[in-house]
Design a protein around this motif. Structure first.
Motif, PDB file in Angstrom:
ATOM      1  N   ASN A 272       0.945  -1.049  -0.067  1.00  0.00           N
ATOM      2  CA  ASN A 272       0.148   0.041  -0.038  1.00  0.00           C
ATOM      3  C   ASN A 272       0.863   1.220   0.010  1.00  0.00           C
ATOM      4  OD1 ASN A 272      -3.062  -0.606   0.354  1.00  0.00           O
ATOM      5  ND2 ASN A 272      -2.066  -2.050   1.697  1.00  0.00           N
ATOM      6  N   LYS A 273       0.350   2.294   0.543  1.00  0.00           N
ATOM      7  CA  LYS A 273       1.236   3.572   0.371  1.00  0.00           C
ATOM      8  C   LYS A 273       1.159   4.159   1.842  1.00  0.00           C
ATOM      9  CE  LYS A 273      -0.145   4.726  -4.376  1.00  0.00           C
ATOM     10  NZ  LYS A 273      -0.765   5.643  -5.240  1.00  0.00           N
ATOM     11  N   ILE A 274       1.060   3.123   2.847  1.00  0.00           N
ATOM     12  CA  ILE A 274       0.936   3.605   4.137  1.00  0.00           C
ATOM     13  C   ILE A 274       2.303   4.329   4.622  1.00  0.00           C
ATOM     14  CG2 ILE A 274       0.104   2.859   6.653  1.00  0.00           C
ATOM     15  CD1 ILE A 274      -1.055   0.632   5.400  1.00  0.00           C
ATOM     16  N   PHE A 275       2.225   5.467   5.544  1.00  0.00           N
ATOM     17  CA  PHE A 275       3.523   5.896   6.144  1.00  0.00           C
ATOM     18  C   PHE A 275       3.431   6.331   7.590  1.00  0.00           C
ATOM     19  CE2 PHE A 275       0.264   8.985   4.819  1.00  0.00           C
ATOM     20  CZ  PHE A 275       0.127   9.821   5.799  1.00  0.00           C
ATOM     21  N   GLY A 276       4.277   6.892   8.141  1.00  0.00           N
ATOM     22  CA  GLY A 276       4.607   7.090   9.330  1.00  0.00           C
ATOM     23  C   GLY A 276       5.188   6.025  10.181  1.00  0.00           C
ATOM     24  N   SER A 277       5.218   5.555  11.522  1.00  0.00           N
ATOM     25  CA  SER A 277       6.088   4.759  12.067  1.00  0.00           C
ATOM     26  C   SER A 277       4.971   3.620  12.643  1.00  0.00           C
ATOM     27  CB  SER A 277       6.756   5.293  13.185  1.00  0.00           C
ATOM     28  OG  SER A 277       5.881   6.135  14.090  1.00  0.00           O
ATOM     29  N   LEU A 278       5.718   2.552  12.961  1.00  0.00           N
ATOM     30  CA  LEU A 278       4.806   1.370  13.824  1.00  0.00           C
ATOM     31  C   LEU A 278       4.631   1.734  15.184  1.00  0.00           C
ATOM     32  CD1 LEU A 278       6.809  -1.675  12.497  1.00  0.00           C
ATOM     33  CD2 LEU A 278       4.576  -1.203  11.773  1.00  0.00           C
ATOM     34  N   PRO A 279       3.236   1.878  15.696  1.00  0.00           N
ATOM     35  CA  PRO A 279       3.034   2.330  17.169  1.00  0.00           C
ATOM     36  C   PRO A 279       3.639   1.332  17.943  1.00  0.00           C
ATOM     37  CG  PRO A 279       1.123   2.137  15.838  1.00  0.00           C
ATOM     38  CD  PRO A 279       2.206   1.596  15.027  1.00  0.00           C
ATOM     39  N   GLU A 280       4.112   1.851  19.483  1.00  0.00           N
ATOM     40  CA  GLU A 280       4.821   0.941  20.457  1.00  0.00           C
ATOM     41  C   GLU A 280       3.978  -0.031  20.733  1.00  0.00           C
ATOM     42  OE1 GLU A 280       8.071  -0.121  22.627  1.00  0.00           O
ATOM     43  OE2 GLU A 280       8.017   1.526  21.021  1.00  0.00           O
ATOM     44  N   GLU A 281       2.358   0.280  20.716  1.00  0.00           N
ATOM     45  CA  GLU A 281       1.556  -0.708  21.216  1.00  0.00           C
ATOM     46  C   GLU A 281       1.230  -2.002  20.558  1.00  0.00           C
ATOM     47  OE1 GLU A 281       0.866   3.650  22.595  1.00  0.00           O
ATOM     48  OE2 GLU A 281       1.288   2.636  20.661  1.00  0.00           O
ATOM     49  N   GLY A 299      11.301   4.855  10.635  1.00  0.00           N
ATOM     50  CA  GLY A 299      11.647   4.533  12.171  1.00  0.00           C
ATOM     51  C   GLY A 299      11.803   3.220  12.512  1.00  0.00           C
ATOM     52  N   LYS A 300      12.118   3.078  13.791  1.00  0.00           N
ATOM     53  CA  LYS A 300      12.580   1.873  14.417  1.00  0.00           C
ATOM     54  C   LYS A 300      11.532   0.754  14.694  1.00  0.00           C
ATOM     55  CE  LYS A 300      15.527   0.149  18.266  1.00  0.00           C
ATOM     56  NZ  LYS A 300      14.576  -0.959  18.711  1.00  0.00           N
ATOM     57  N   ILE A 301      11.662  -0.634  14.354  1.00  0.00           N
ATOM     58  CA  ILE A 301      10.553  -1.518  14.798  1.00  0.00           C
ATOM     59  C   ILE A 301      10.554  -1.385  16.366  1.00  0.00           C
ATOM     60  CG2 ILE A 301       9.913  -3.944  14.499  1.00  0.00           C
ATOM     61  CD1 ILE A 301      11.284  -3.971  11.720  1.00  0.00           C
ATOM     62  N   PRO A 302       9.502  -1.313  17.033  1.00  0.00           N
ATOM     63  CA  PRO A 302       9.452  -1.445  18.337  1.00  0.00           C
ATOM     64  C   PRO A 302       9.615  -2.548  18.831  1.00  0.00           C
ATOM     65  CG  PRO A 302       7.236  -0.438  17.541  1.00  0.00           C
ATOM     66  CD  PRO A 302       8.172  -1.170  16.295  1.00  0.00           C
ATOM     67  N   THR A 303      10.641  -2.797  20.063  1.00  0.00           N
ATOM     68  CA  THR A 303      10.919  -4.121  20.482  1.00  0.00           C
ATOM     69  C   THR A 303      10.036  -4.882  21.534  1.00  0.00           C
ATOM     70  OG1 THR A 303      13.237  -3.190  20.113  1.00  0.00           O
ATOM     71  CG2 THR A 303      13.127  -5.142  21.563  1.00  0.00           C
ATOM     72  N   GLY A 304      10.114  -6.236  21.444  1.00  0.00           N
ATOM     73  CA  GLY A 304       9.096  -6.759  22.400  1.00  0.00           C
ATOM     74  C   GLY A 304       7.759  -7.290  21.769  1.00  0.00           C
ATOM     75  N   GLY A 305       7.205  -8.221  22.390  1.00  0.00           N
ATOM     76  CA  GLY A 305       6.041  -8.709  22.287  1.00  0.00           C
ATOM     77  C   GLY A 305       6.379  -9.788  20.943  1.00  0.00           C
ATOM     78  N   LYS A 306       5.542  -9.949  19.907  1.00  0.00           N
ATOM     79  CA  LYS A 306       5.701 -10.881  18.903  1.00  0.00           C
ATOM     80  C   LYS A 306       6.541 -10.161  17.570  1.00  0.00           C
ATOM     81  CE  LYS A 306       3.248 -14.469  20.325  1.00  0.00           C
ATOM     82  NZ  LYS A 306       2.427 -15.045  19.645  1.00  0.00           N
ATOM     83  N   LEU A 307       6.683  -8.867  17.641  1.00  0.00           N
ATOM     84  CA  LEU A 307       7.154  -8.239  16.636  1.00  0.00           C
ATOM     85  C   LEU A 307       8.605  -8.905  16.037  1.00  0.00           C
ATOM     86  CD1 LEU A 307       6.203  -4.334  17.236  1.00  0.00           C
ATOM     87  CD2 LEU A 307       4.959  -6.250  16.325  1.00  0.00           C
ATOM     88  N   GLN A 308       9.531  -9.205  16.865  1.00  0.00           N
ATOM     89  CA  GLN A 308      10.851  -9.904  16.392  1.00  0.00           C
ATOM     90  C   GLN A 308      10.674 -11.256  16.098  1.00  0.00           C
ATOM     91  OE1 GLN A 308      10.781  -7.346  18.636  1.00  0.00           O
ATOM     92  NE2 GLN A 308      11.522  -6.048  17.004  1.00  0.00           N
ATOM     93  N   SER A 309       9.511 -11.825  16.061  1.00  0.00           N
ATOM     94  CA  SER A 309       9.292 -13.436  15.660  1.00  0.00           C
ATOM     95  C   SER A 309       9.271 -13.454  14.336  1.00  0.00           C
ATOM     96  CB  SER A 309       8.223 -14.005  16.465  1.00  0.00           C
ATOM     97  OG  SER A 309       7.053 -13.350  16.263  1.00  0.00           O
ATOM     98  N   PHE A 310       8.724 -12.285  13.459  1.00  0.00           N
ATOM     99  CA  PHE A 310       8.225 -12.488  12.301  1.00  0.00           C
ATOM    100  C   PHE A 310       9.642 -12.246  11.188  1.00  0.00           C
ATOM    101  CE2 PHE A 310       4.214 -11.150  14.185  1.00  0.00           C
ATOM    102  CZ  PHE A 310       3.558 -12.150  13.590  1.00  0.00           C
ATOM    103  N   ALA A 311       9.852 -12.815  10.270  1.00  0.00           N
ATOM    104  CA  ALA A 311      10.924 -12.683   9.281  1.00  0.00           C
ATOM    105  C   ALA A 311      10.955 -11.192   8.873  1.00  0.00           C
ATOM    106  CB  ALA A 311      10.864 -13.612   8.187  1.00  0.00           C
ATOM    107  N   ALA A 312      12.163 -10.820   8.271  1.00  0.00           N
ATOM    108  CA  ALA A 312      12.473  -9.457   7.669  1.00  0.00           C
ATOM    109  C   ALA A 312      11.566  -9.106   6.572  1.00  0.00           C
ATOM    110  CB  ALA A 312      13.964  -9.377   7.220  1.00  0.00           C
ATOM    111  N   THR A 313      10.891 -10.396   5.770  1.00  0.00           N
ATOM    112  CA  THR A 313       9.803 -10.103   4.516  1.00  0.00           C
ATOM    113  C   THR A 313       8.883  -9.679   5.056  1.00  0.00           C
ATOM    114  OG1 THR A 313       9.273 -12.440   5.088  1.00  0.00           O
ATOM    115  CG2 THR A 313      10.984 -11.966   3.184  1.00  0.00           C
ATOM    116  N   SER A 314       8.340  -9.589   6.481  1.00  0.00           N
ATOM    117  CA  SER A 314       7.082  -8.943   6.973  1.00  0.00           C
ATOM    118  C   SER A 314       7.406  -7.420   7.181  1.00  0.00           C
ATOM    119  CB  SER A 314       6.944  -9.291   8.409  1.00  0.00           C
ATOM    120  OG  SER A 314       6.331 -10.817   8.408  1.00  0.00           O
TER     121      SER A 314
END
Length: 329
Positions: A272-281, A299-314
């Protein structure tokens, strides 16, 4: 005392047997009107092998693909699945007590959806999918007030989506995906159940109507269309949506301040054409699937939860998104 001769005993036994009442043959359960309609349906489809059990000498309640009500013995279900069946049959509209109608994986089933279906007011489930049906999505489905499930997916249906379908107050799910539908998504105003909606793989354009923000869904799949605009109003802390797929469209909005509900388990926004950053929530959500690739995020991908369990392709192919699982910022 002398016993009777064996021959006399045999004769007496035979006489006794012949004097017993003859048991009558079990009466046929199938309603004769329903049987006549089913045979007409078979004939209109060219007497296919798939319906070989539909023989007039047998009780139609014992035929494959049909089901009779145990009390009334009227036909309540017609399920024809995966076979070489071609043509059309309007006679299906003459099974007045039908509750379930399924024609599925019948590649030679052609023509438009018969208007005779509108007569079947007891229908609760309609599945006409994986066929070569053409023409529009009929507005007459709105007359079938008992419908809880409508599946018209994997066909060649064209034209716009009828707004009248929003009048189906008992509908739990509607599948119009994998067709050739065009135009905008209508302003559906739901006054009963709020159905899961599947509209993917069509040619729909324009924004998602604001009325969709009034409701709580479980699943929304609008992927692979040409939809545009802002869809952030579909989210919020008070929502209960679990699965959303808006991938491969032209949506354009700022993701930074979007509040996602705690119920969300699958989020697909790729291409898509979505902009901004990934919310910490996002770190607080129990994601089973996440894909925000091919957008304009930074911006930086927030650290924690399930976010780092996905591959870079996400996450890849964004403007300047960084941090695990992508390279460090």
């Amino acid at each position: 005392m002398n016993s009777p001769p064996p021959l006399l005993l045999l004769g007496l036994s035979l006489l006794l047997f012949l004097s017993l009442p003859t048991p009558s043959l079990a009466a046929e359960r199938c309603n004769p009107d329903d049987k006549k309609v089913l045979l007409e349906i078979k004939k209109s489809f060219g007497n296919p092998y798939l319906l070989a059990s539909w023989v007039s000498s047998n009780d139609c309640c014992d035929w494959y693909q049909v089901e009779c009500d145990r009390t009334t013995n009227r036909i309540i279900s017609l399920t024809i699945f995966a076979g070489n069946l071609s043509g059309q049959s309007a006679a299906v509209g003459d099974l007045p007590y039908l509750q379930t109608l399924v024609f599925r994986k019948l590649s030679n089933l052609t023509g438009t959806i018969p208007s005779a279906i509108a007569k079947l007011t007891h229908l609760t489930l309609v599945r006409l999918s994986w066929t070569n049906l053409t023409g529009p999505v009929p507005a007459f489905f709105a007359q079938l007030k008992n419908l809880t499930f409508l599946d018209l997916s994997f066909n060649d249906l064209s034209g716009s989506i009828p707004p009248e379908l929003g009048q189906l107050t008992n509908l739990g799910a509607i599948h119009l995906d994998r067709n050739k539908l065009t135009g905008q998504i209508p302003e559906w105003i739901f006054t009963g159940n709020v159905p899961d909606i599947y509209l993917s793989h069509n040619q729909l354009t324009g924004p998602i109507p604001k009325s969709f923000g009034y409701y709580n869904y479980t699943t929304l799949d609008f992927s692979r269309n040409m939809l545009s605009g802002d869809l952030s109003f579909l989210f919020g802390s008070n929502k209960t949506v679990q699965i959303v797929d808006f991938s491969r469209n032209k949506f354009e909005f700022n993701l930074s301040n979007v509040v996602f509900p705690a119920s969300l388990t699958s989020l697909d926004l790729n291409h898509n054409k979505i902009f901004g950053s990934l919310p910490e929530e996002l770190t607080a959500l129990n994601f089973q699937y996440l894909n925000v690739s091919y957008n304009r995020l930074c911006g930086k991908i927030p650290t924690g939860g399930k976010l780092q369990s996905f591959a870079a392709t996400s996450y890849f192919h964004n403007k300047c998104l960084c941090g695990a699982p992508l390279p460090a910022c």
